[in-house]
Design a protein around this motif. Sequence first.
Motif, PDB file in Angstrom:
ATOM      1  N   ARG A 245     -28.991 -13.452  50.117  1.00 35.50           N
ATOM      2  CA  ARG A 245     -28.896 -12.178  49.453  1.00 35.50           C
ATOM      3  C   ARG A 245     -29.306 -12.519  47.771  1.00 35.50           C
ATOM      4  O   ARG A 245     -28.766 -13.272  47.219  1.00 35.50           O
ATOM      5  N   ASP A 249     -29.957  -7.028  45.790  1.00 36.75           N
ATOM      6  CA  ASP A 249     -29.461  -6.762  47.143  1.00 36.75           C
ATOM      7  C   ASP A 249     -28.156  -6.441  46.907  1.00 36.75           C
ATOM      8  O   ASP A 249     -27.686  -5.343  47.460  1.00 36.75           O
ATOM      9  N   VAL A 250     -27.226  -7.134  46.404  1.00 35.31           N
ATOM     10  CA  VAL A 250     -25.816  -6.768  46.078  1.00 35.31           C
ATOM     11  C   VAL A 250     -25.632  -5.656  45.090  1.00 35.31           C
ATOM     12  O   VAL A 250     -24.671  -4.714  45.590  1.00 35.31           O
ATOM     13  N   ALA A 253     -26.248  -2.736  47.181  1.00 38.10           N
ATOM     14  CA  ALA A 253     -24.964  -2.336  48.206  1.00 38.10           C
ATOM     15  C   ALA A 253     -23.632  -2.000  47.681  1.00 38.10           C
ATOM     16  O   ALA A 253     -23.279  -1.219  48.512  1.00 38.10           O
ATOM     17  N   GLN A 254     -23.580  -2.277  46.394  1.00 37.56           N
ATOM     18  CA  GLN A 254     -22.437  -1.792  45.738  1.00 37.56           C
ATOM     19  C   GLN A 254     -22.609  -0.699  44.850  1.00 37.56           C
ATOM     20  O   GLN A 254     -21.671  -0.160  44.433  1.00 37.56           O
TER      21      GLN A 254
END
Lengths: 267, 202
Positions: A245, A249-250, A253-254
């Motif tokens: 990741r 990406d993180v 996603a958050q």
Amino acid sequence: MNERDPDEIYRRAAASDPVRPSREVRQAILVHAAQVAAATRPRSFRGRAIQWLAHLRASSQRRSWQILAPLAAAAVAVVMLVPLWRSPRPLDTTSISDQKSPVIAPGAPTPAAAPPPLAERRPQPSLAVPAASMPAPAPSPAAAPSSPLAADVAPSTLAASNARAQSAASGASVASWRQQIQRAALFGDAAGLERLLKAHPELIDVRDELGRTPLMLATLGGQTASVTLLLAHGANPNTPDSAGRTPLDVARAQDETAITAELMRSH
Amino acid sequence: MWRALPLSAGMVEPTRHAAGSDADLMRRFAAGEALAFDALYQRYELRVFRYLLRNLRDRALAEDLLQDIWFAVAREASRYEPRSPFSAWLFRIAHNRMIDAIRAARPEVSLELVTSDAAACESLLPSVAGPYAEAVASEELAAVLAALAQLPEEQCQAFLLQQEGDLSTEDIAAVMGCPFETAKSRLRYARARLRELLRGSP
């Protein structure tokens, strides 16, 4: 539903329930736990051994301390002897995590910032105390942390020049600097992070055991200021962690919109 | 969807991946490994949250309590002794905090009334027909929540402790501070009542 088992009905209904605690609550809990863990974590090999022995002693009181006590005594003897045996070695290579060289960002000015050869850094035997067991240098009143989060990264609030000098004096290791940078990134101590990066620019993309860079940790912690600072210092936004990741990406996603925007700008 | 954050995993020099029994994770967290707490939290977050939410039917209060409970878990980790299951220890904290919150919300009601007069308790809690129930997509889930709301408080708590906490009847009795037989009968009555209430549901 008729005569079906209420347990079964409840379990199925619970599995389909989308209710979740808010992200803020989760983050507050996990950050608090990380602080508690950092505060209780023994700082040295000797500290860890003592903590383990304390645990062993507590267990032995409940069960068969007569059998375990001699073992504990032997372990204490070993703990006392190990530092003597290890003392001729350089301080900043005693940490296991030091054995692994930090991942350096391409283009980072490593030669200038690289520590001198080990032989030159070898301390006097009288100073041969494991680095991690040394008390953290007390920050000056002007640089005192203003929040509980900052208290966890107190050394990082020192001025860069003082930090370098104290590093040499206390034998602080590369791992120690690495951890300070990671903590400052995670907990959003932007001022401390900036000083640390000025002192050790080669650690801008240093990875932890899970392959996470400070930029990734800042993203995980939702610390927009840390992300901005790290990107300004040349952090690579495309470095994936060991799970593959990237920070982007993180952030997506958050639902970290501000961080996502920062990362997109730097692409 | 949010994913649990292994916040300080790499800073603690973890020697192995965060997996293992609950007691092992607690021991590792007490030794300073934050990743162990993360794993524990992932395991129990939703269970505790659902337990609170379905008893209180107040999301904001449930979230406040959830945070309070996990802060307490983090603080008290070094005192945890794995003589009883971690889930029983955790749900005891959750149950006690929840009872305290209910008492604080209705200080004029005595403890005896709180534990014996389910109708009075029901009237002091928000109705199930609130935004939470309205947001529930599943008809079956809505029916279950409505049925739970009609249970006497102690029966609802006992049932949810068993379902969400996966606790034995003995552990439920210990958490609720009542005799084993009382916990057993609360569970039996709760099931019978739920069966009756859910009979005509879709």
